[in-house]
Write an enzyme that holds these catalytic residues in place. Structure first.
Site, PDB file in Angstrom:
ATOM      1  N   LYS A   2       0.862  -1.189   0.000  1.00  0.00           N
ATOM      2  CA  LYS A   2       0.000   0.000   0.000  1.00  0.00           C
ATOM      3  C   LYS A   2       0.895   1.235   0.000  1.00  0.00           C
ATOM      4  O   LYS A   2       1.776   1.369   0.856  1.00  0.00           O
ATOM      5  CB  LYS A   2      -0.821   0.017   1.286  1.00  0.00           C
ATOM      6  CG  LYS A   2      -2.306  -0.125   1.088  1.00  0.00           C
ATOM      7  CD  LYS A   2      -2.966   0.066   2.452  1.00  0.00           C
ATOM      8  CE  LYS A   2      -4.435  -0.122   2.382  1.00  0.00           C
ATOM      9  NZ  LYS A   2      -5.049   0.078   3.684  1.00  0.00           N
TER      10      LYS A   2
HETATM   11  C1  E4P Z   1      -8.553   0.543   4.046  1.00  0.00           C
HETATM   12  O1  E4P Z   1      -7.720  -0.083   3.406  1.00  0.00           O
HETATM   13  C2  E4P Z   1      -8.202   1.271   5.288  1.00  0.00           C
HETATM   14  O2  E4P Z   1      -7.425   0.427   6.116  1.00  0.00           O
HETATM   15  C3  E4P Z   1      -9.345   1.726   6.157  1.00  0.00           C
HETATM   16  O3  E4P Z   1     -10.577   1.332   5.670  1.00  0.00           O
HETATM   17  C4  E4P Z   1      -9.170   3.133   6.594  1.00  0.00           C
HETATM   18  O4  E4P Z   1     -10.353   3.763   6.929  1.00  0.00           O
HETATM   19  P1  E4P Z   1     -10.613   4.526   8.286  1.00  0.00           P
HETATM   20  O5  E4P Z   1      -9.287   4.886   8.904  1.00  0.00           O
HETATM   21  O6  E4P Z   1     -11.436   5.708   7.919  1.00  0.00           O
HETATM   22  O7  E4P Z   1     -11.361   3.553   9.146  1.00  0.00           O
END
Ligand code: E4P
Length: 217
Positions: free
Chosen positions: A84
């Protein structure tokens, strides 16, 4: 549409993988920070034993050179790891370079169709659109997902949309309706998705009726 689980907690992954409903796992540095006392590589390898990928593991820097070197390290642990990278100039450069080395990438924290287009242009494997965080500033997350899917389909991009940042059950339905390829869901919502008071009432009613006649099966 596939479901991934958005957690680094091994018990949560084991339980929901056991249901047979998830096809992958996503994590981020904040998610890992709540798993105290666990070494990153150890947990990554534990997760892959339960569900052999794709497992998204995020770089921990905004510097391009550092991103590439962290990504190379993660990729050396397993070919099932998806690196990522953040949706910024360095992340896009890194996604392009990593793709040329056959390393799968997930461009994360996407909030607009413009950003999703850039992720597809660099050949990212996944583009992570953050549903609730788009809604937090009053923008229409369903439109961002719908327009991105339509653009990807028309242009023939291979990049898959992952919708994350889920805050309640209706978000999962809205992401599906808008055309996401994948939604990544926190653990607690899987339990809520499976539960319905009318289902419990109905199943109990059937079992009570059967128990009255007590036939062996
Ligand atoms: C997705 O890959 C992310 O880990 C995650 O959904 C982040 O979202 P949030 O921090 O708003 O919960």
């Amino acid at each position: 549409m596939d479901l991934f689980i958005d957690t680094a907690n091994l018990d949560e992954i084991k339980e929901i993988a056991g249901w047979g409903v998830i096809r992958g796992v996503t994590t981020n540095p904040k998610i890992f920070s709540s798993e105290e006392g666990v070494d990153l590589k150890t947990r990554v390898m534990e997760i892959l034993k339960v569900l052999p990928g794709p497992l998204s593991v995020e770089v921990t820097t905004n510097d391009f050179e550092e991103m590439v070197s962290e990504a190379m390290l993660y990729a050396s642990w397993s070919s099932h790891i998806v690196v990522k990278v953040p949706m910024n100039a360095g992340g896009l450069r890194a996604a392009k370079v990593l793709g040329e080395k056959n390393i799968k990438t997930n461009v994360t924290a996407i909030m607009s169709v413009n950003q999703a287009l850039l992720a597809a242009c660099v050949g990212a494997t996944y583009a992570s659109i953050f549903l609730a965080r788009i809604g937090d500033i009053g923008s229409d997350y369903s439109e961002v997902i719908r327009q991105t899917r339509s653009l990807y389909d028309r242009a023939g991009y291979k990049t898959k949309i992952i919708v994350g940042s889920i805050r309640h059950l209706q978000h999962i339905n809205q992401a599906a309706e808008a055309g996401t390829h994948i939604t990544t869901v926190p653990y607690k919502f899987f339990r809520e998705m499976a539960h319905h008071p009318q289902t419990d009432k109905t199943i109990n009613e059937f079992l009570e009726a059967w128990n009255k006649i007590k036939q062996p099966v």
